[in-house]
Design an enzyme around this catalytic site. Structure first.
Site, mmCIF file in Angstrom:
data_model
loop_
_atom_site.group_PDB
_atom_site.id
_atom_site.type_symbol
_atom_site.label_atom_id
_atom_site.label_comp_id
_atom_site.label_asym_id
_atom_site.label_seq_id
_atom_site.Cartn_x
_atom_site.Cartn_y
_atom_site.Cartn_z
ATOM 1 N N CYS A 184 39.884 40.815 28.705
ATOM 2 C CA CYS A 184 40.273 41.360 30.014
ATOM 3 C C CYS A 184 41.656 42.006 30.015
ATOM 4 O O CYS A 184 41.966 42.780 30.917
ATOM 5 C CB CYS A 184 40.195 40.283 31.082
ATOM 6 S SG CYS A 184 40.962 38.719 30.639
ATOM 7 N N HIS A 202 45.373 41.035 36.178
ATOM 8 C CA HIS A 202 46.300 41.126 35.056
ATOM 9 C C HIS A 202 47.130 42.396 35.211
ATOM 10 O O HIS A 202 46.632 43.427 35.674
ATOM 11 C CB HIS A 202 45.547 41.206 33.727
ATOM 12 C CG HIS A 202 44.855 39.933 33.334
ATOM 13 N ND1 HIS A 202 44.969 38.756 34.034
ATOM 14 C CD2 HIS A 202 44.034 39.676 32.271
ATOM 15 C CE1 HIS A 202 44.251 37.815 33.428
ATOM 16 N NE2 HIS A 202 43.670 38.347 32.363
#
Length: 367
Positions: free
Chosen positions: A149, A262
């Site tokens: 990710c 993120h």
């Protein structure tokens, strides 16, 4: 809708279509986890008609009921015999589970889209972000991996720039939310935040595993190089997806006390200088990217705002004053969506649109 990027003209071609993913039978291994739950939420809103879903998890979660749309689905225990009636299997679990379940699913005639690291660097397994290397699904042998990710937003930003001005080097520092480590870490952040709210940091040291009010410069295990496995994954996966092993990549991956999304500070060195305006135009034309770049107006990507969104957001695009051929930018994306669940569904759509994935059974019988 399928979007294709033309790196020559810097434009995207849009072809209206709704791939018939709803005709498939999809098994979700890890259905009760954070990524599995996000996968089901996306399925609810992405398709007018829901595909047939088979929810699988460990024996601890078997018997739970999950509502998807108007359907109440019972979670079953995942076993090697779970896939006979399934077209595609989405796995978001440990590498050990992937290594056990994926071969069984392929043997049963299903295509596996795996969210873990078990197969990513296997030369026989495509590692795919559809906007970048969707054609790689053509050579799959039953298993397709999606990247880590933290890798996905990096390659999404690098891809349109690299095709116009080859990239020589990338330095990326990530700020990764706790959901990247699963629902347990999200619960831990909540518990620690409440319990340590009035703690005196002047007289106490951080607890083992403390993420609340803290920043942890380690994700995954350390290697002999001094890098972590997470940092190595970013380098190796980016090179594989971009088909560019020559790009030198160094990463520092940090866990921060944020629930979802993120972020990354990214420094890119090109073969020749690139002005900010050109980079901004190329990034804005890239499907799945949103440019949010007005620092004077306080407009730049932040984790809170990116949570629940499909796109990768980029801002603070500027010249790197330390290198004449460099640019610096700030990336943020929802790690549960484009970083995992959404990318997996887009791979299934890519397979369907290329005629590489068809339902085993239709209303009229065997397809």
């Amino acid at each position: 809708m399928c979007l294709g990027f033309n790196p020559i003209s810097g434009t995207s071609q849009r072809v209206e279509r709704e791939p018939p993913v709803q005709d498939l039978t999809i098994a979700v291994v890890g259905a009760t986890g954070a990524v599995g739950a996000e996968f089901l939420r996306i399925v609810e809103t992405r398709y007018s008609n829901l595909p047939k879903l088979k929810l699988l998890a460990s024996s601890r979660s078997a018997g739970k009921t999950i509502t998807v749309g108007e359907q109440d689905l019972i979670v079953e225990e995942a076993t090697e015999k779970s896939f006979d009636d399934v077209d595609v299997v989405f796995i978001s679990a440990s590498s050990a589970v992937s290594q056990q379940m994926a071969p069984a699913a392929v043997a049963a005639g299903a295509v596996v889209i795996d969210d873990g690291s078990a197969f990513r660097m296997d030369e026989t397994v495509p590692l795919v972000v559809p906007e970048i290397n969707g054609a790689d699904v053509e050579w799959h042998q039953g298993i397709i991996s999606i990247p880590n990710c933290s890798t996905t937003p990096l390659v999404m930003a690098a891809f349109p720039l690299h095709h116009v001005n080859p990239i020589k080097r990338i330095v990326a520092d990530t700020y990764q939310s706790v959901s990247g480590a699963g629902g347990g870490e999200m619960a831990a952040l909540r518990e620690q935040s409440e319990r340590l709210l009035d703690a005196d940091s002047n007289t106490s040291k951080s607890e083992k595993g403390q993420i609340a009010y803290n920043v942890v410069p380690q994700i995954d295990r350390f290697l002999d190089t001094g890098y972590t496995f997470e940092e190595q994954k970013m380098r190796q996966e980016s090179q594989k997806i971009l088909h560019a092993p020559e790009i030198q990549i160094s990463a520092t991956c940090v866990r921060v006390p944020v629930y979802i999304s993120h972020a990354a500070s990214v420094h890119i060195e090109f073969t020749r200088p690139m002005v900010v305006e050109e980079a901004r135009e190329l990034l804005a034309a890239m499907p799945g990217m949103t440019v949010l770049d007005n620092p004077d107006g306080g407009e730049y990507p932040m984790p809170w705002d990116a949570a629940g969104e499909d796109d990768v957001f980029v801002g603070r695009i500027r010249q790197d004053i330390s290198h004449p051929n460099g640019l610096v930018m700030w990336l943020v994306s929802d790690n549960l969506r484009k970083g995992a669940a959404l990318n997996s569904l887009q791979i299934a759509e890519e397979l369907v649109s290329r005629g590489r994935l068809k339902p085993k059974y239709t209303s009229g019988g065997t397809s």
